[in-house]
Design an enzyme around this catalytic site. Structure first.
Site, PDB file in Angstrom:
ATOM      1  N   ARG A 183      48.430   0.014 -21.440  1.00  0.00           N
ATOM      2  CA  ARG A 183      49.008  -1.259 -21.851  1.00  0.00           C
ATOM      3  C   ARG A 183      48.160  -1.855 -22.966  1.00  0.00           C
ATOM      4  NH1 ARG A 183      53.006   0.225 -19.863  1.00  0.00           N
ATOM      5  NH2 ARG A 183      54.267  -0.737 -18.206  1.00  0.00           N
ATOM      6  N   HIS A 199      55.531   1.867 -28.595  1.00  0.00           N
ATOM      7  CA  HIS A 199      55.706   1.883 -27.137  1.00  0.00           C
ATOM      8  C   HIS A 199      56.819   2.858 -26.736  1.00  0.00           C
ATOM      9  CE1 HIS A 199      54.842  -0.767 -23.399  1.00  0.00           C
ATOM     10  NE2 HIS A 199      55.212   0.458 -23.021  1.00  0.00           N
TER      11      HIS A 199
END
Length: 307
Positions: free
Chosen positions: A222, A270
């Site tokens: 993350r 992402h």
């Protein structure tokens, strides 16, 4: 009884078609067309939804991604389990991405991209994968699968986790006491940790300083795992040689952020892993069947641990 889908509408249409084929007894709706709030039993979502109390008969929330750090667990009613997505499509695409990233770093692709910009023809020495030690932070479902895939490509792999794990062909480290030893020999560091209060900001100057000089980084965990200023400083000093970043904080980075133009950073939006509708629905329907039968579902989030 209905299942509400709250994520990408295009993939939502695929989910709807598959639900109609495999679970015609469950009404499938795509947010915001939720129909009767009292009929909602299951909610599949990537992003948190406020005012969950509006669904008085809600029984299960399914995260449509592997991570759950985007959810405020305190805002979810205690009687409603949150279930992480554990399906083979996520695993396979993560294995592909990390292999791509590690090979990019191992075979000097970032150097060749930089050389192409300046019309430079220079060969870098080719080393066998066995001479490159990849360290994986986080040996859960994804980390273990990535380690297995990389060892199959010939890389020497080691992994670190909070609690002790064992995996054939992978040197396993555990706990704070063994983290320095793990870092000291990790030439390519891959972050696949869950985001918790303990792991937020873990990719920082102190950690980078414990890696071998010239090591490289792959962050597919993350964005908040990474202290970006510390990464840029480590790259500019040569302590780190390159980084592949698939996650960032915030996403996307501001247009004037130096990660966009830094010659030693490869940035992707992402996309390391992505839920595949066909296999994801099999897992969701299996868990719904388990729930109806009073059996334990697969992937229930431990609220105390945060994952």
């Amino acid at each position: 009884m209905s299942f509400i889908y709250n994520a990408d509408p295009e993939r939502g249409r695929e989910w709807q078609r598959l639900f109609e084929q495999r679970a015609p007894d469950i009404a499938f709706r795509v947010w915001p067309d939720i129909g009767s709030e009292e009929n909602v039993r299951y909610l599949g979502t990537w992003a948190p939804i406020e005012d969950l109390e509006r669904f008085p008969n809600l029984e299960v929330i399914f995260s449509l991604g592997a991570g759950v750090d985007q959810f405020d667990l305190d805002s979810i009613p205690s009687h409603v389990p949150l279930v992480r997505m554990q399906e083979p499509g996520i695993v396979a695409t993560m294995q592909e991405y990390v292999a791509m990233a590690v090979l990019t770093l191992h075979r000097n692709l970032i150097d060749y991209i930089d050389q192409q910009r300046t019309s430079t023809w220079q060969a870098w020495r080719v080393r066998p994968a066995s001479q490159c030690r990849v360290g994986i932070l986080g040996l859960g479902q994804l980390g273990g699968a990535v380690a297995q895939h990389l060892t199959g490509l010939g890389f020497a792999c080691q992994g670190w986790s909070r609690t002790r794990r064992q995996q054939e062909g992978v040197a396993c480290f555990a706990g704070d006491d063994e983290l320095p030893s793990f870092l000291s020999t990790s030439q390519v560091l891959v972050c696949l940790l869950p985001l918790t209060d303990e792991t937020r900001g873990i990719l920082n100057a102190e950690l980078f300083g414990q890696l071998p000089h010239g090591a490289s980084l792959v962050n597919v965990g993350r964005g908040p795992h990474l202290v970006t200023a510390d990464l840029l400083a480590a790259l500019d000093s040569g302590q780190l040689s390159a980084a592949v970043l698939d996650v960032f904080d915030p996403e996307p980075p501001p247009s004037d952020h130096p990660v966009w133009s830094h010659p030693r950073i490869l940035l992707t939006p992402h996309v390391a892993s992505m839920t595949q509708p066909e296999s994801a629905i099999e897992r969701v329907l299996d868990n719904i069947a388990r729930h109806r039968e009073g059996r334990e579902m697969v992937g229930i989030v431990d609220r105390g641990r945060g994952y």
